[in-house]
Design a protein around this motif. Structure first.
Motif, PDB file in Angstrom:
ATOM      1  N   HIS A 148       0.864  -1.183   0.000  1.00 39.58           N
ATOM      2  CA  HIS A 148       0.000   0.000   0.000  1.00 39.58           C
ATOM      3  C   HIS A 148       0.902   1.236   0.000  1.00 39.58           C
ATOM      4  O   HIS A 148       1.455   1.622   1.029  1.00 39.58           O
ATOM      5  N   LEU A 149       1.035   1.837  -1.183  1.00 39.41           N
ATOM      6  CA  LEU A 149       1.988   2.926  -1.371  1.00 39.41           C
ATOM      7  C   LEU A 149       1.385   4.037  -2.211  1.00 39.41           C
ATOM      8  O   LEU A 149       0.634   3.774  -3.148  1.00 39.41           O
ATOM      9  N   ARG A 150       1.764   5.259  -1.898  1.00 44.81           N
ATOM     10  CA  ARG A 150       1.413   6.378  -2.763  1.00 44.81           C
ATOM     11  C   ARG A 150       2.490   6.615  -3.818  1.00 44.81           C
ATOM     12  O   ARG A 150       2.193   7.127  -4.897  1.00 44.81           O
ATOM     13  N   ALA A 151       3.727   6.320  -3.475  1.00 47.81           N
ATOM     14  CA  ALA A 151       4.841   6.614  -4.385  1.00 47.81           C
ATOM     15  C   ALA A 151       5.807   5.428  -4.418  1.00 47.81           C
ATOM     16  O   ALA A 151       6.816   5.414  -3.705  1.00 47.81           O
ATOM     17  N   PRO A 152       5.525   4.412  -5.239  1.00 47.74           N
ATOM     18  CA  PRO A 152       6.378   3.219  -5.291  1.00 47.74           C
ATOM     19  C   PRO A 152       7.828   3.526  -5.645  1.00 47.74           C
ATOM     20  O   PRO A 152       8.740   2.891  -5.108  1.00 47.74           O
ATOM     21  N   ASP A 153       8.067   4.493  -6.532  1.00 49.03           N
ATOM     22  CA  ASP A 153       9.443   4.814  -6.915  1.00 49.03           C
ATOM     23  C   ASP A 153      10.229   5.387  -5.736  1.00 49.03           C
ATOM     24  O   ASP A 153      11.416   5.092  -5.562  1.00 49.03           O
TER      25      ASP A 153
END
Length: 214
Positions: A139-144
């Motif tokens: 659960h991520l907003r910004a995987p990079d």
């Protein structure tokens, strides 16, 4: 140790200690126990020697990650990648320092070659994280951003870990895996890593990085 290996070992130590630009040809010759004239027979240019160290390090890391980070579920893949990355960086801290700190010392073509290897390696992490997001496991907003944070965190062991410390390297790798999964949004402790997987990761690192650190 033959002369060629002595030259590479001397270069690794000096580049890590003093940096590429702070290391002179006479320093390399003295550390390797060779005359300056003989040194050139084994090293080519100083830049080529630096590039060889970086290339070998990245090739080994990419090889290891490809063997552990492609198959299986996202949690398992990330856990394997963390184990290998942490174990390898703890085993070979001088390589980490040189690869991380001296890339800017390379000319543009050689720098591009090493960056391409690094990008191939990071894409394995990117793919594992993306699979977890797609499956609803991470659960991520910004995987990079998460990927970069994880790699920076795991590489950091090369700066502080010592094999004679209170924490065994295998235990440290397991704790890092737990931190990584928590960062990716997997709440609670990391799922138990199958001991066969853990042994495979440890065996792989010992196979690819057999020389003692330093």
């Amino acid at each position: 140790m033959d002369a060629g290996r002595r030259v590479r070992a001397a270069a690794l130590e000096l580049f890590a200690e003093r940096g590429f630009h702070g290391t002179g040809i006479r320093d390399l010759a003295q550390r390797a126990g060779l005359s300056t004239a003989t040194l050139y027979h084994y090293m080519g240019t100083k830049e080529e020697l630096l590039a060889e160290i970086m290339r070998t390090s990245m090739d080994l890391l990419l090889q290891a990650a490809t063997r552990v980070g492609v198959d299986g579920g996202a949690v398992e893949r990330v856990t394997r990648l963390v184990h290998v990355h942490v174990l390898a960086h703890a085993a070979r801290p001088l390589h980490t320092r040189v690869v991380d700190d001296e890339l800017r010392a390379l000319s543009v073509p050689l720098r591009a070659e090493i960056i391409a290897l690094r990008d191939r390696y990071e894409r394995l992490w990117q793919a594992a994280i993306a699979a977890g997001v797609a499956d609803g496991v991470f659960h991520l907003r910004a995987p990079d951003v998460a990927r970069r944070a994880l790699l920076e965190m795991c590489s950091g062991v090369a700066r502080w870990y010592h094999p004679e410390g209170s924490l065994a390297v295998e235990e440290m790798a397991a704790r890092y895996a737990e931190l990584a999964l928590n960062l990716l949004g997997v709440s609670g402790p990391a799922p138990d890593l199958d001991m066969a997987i853990a042994r495979d990761a440890h065996r792989l690192v010992a196979e690819l990085w057999p020389e003692p650190a330093g």
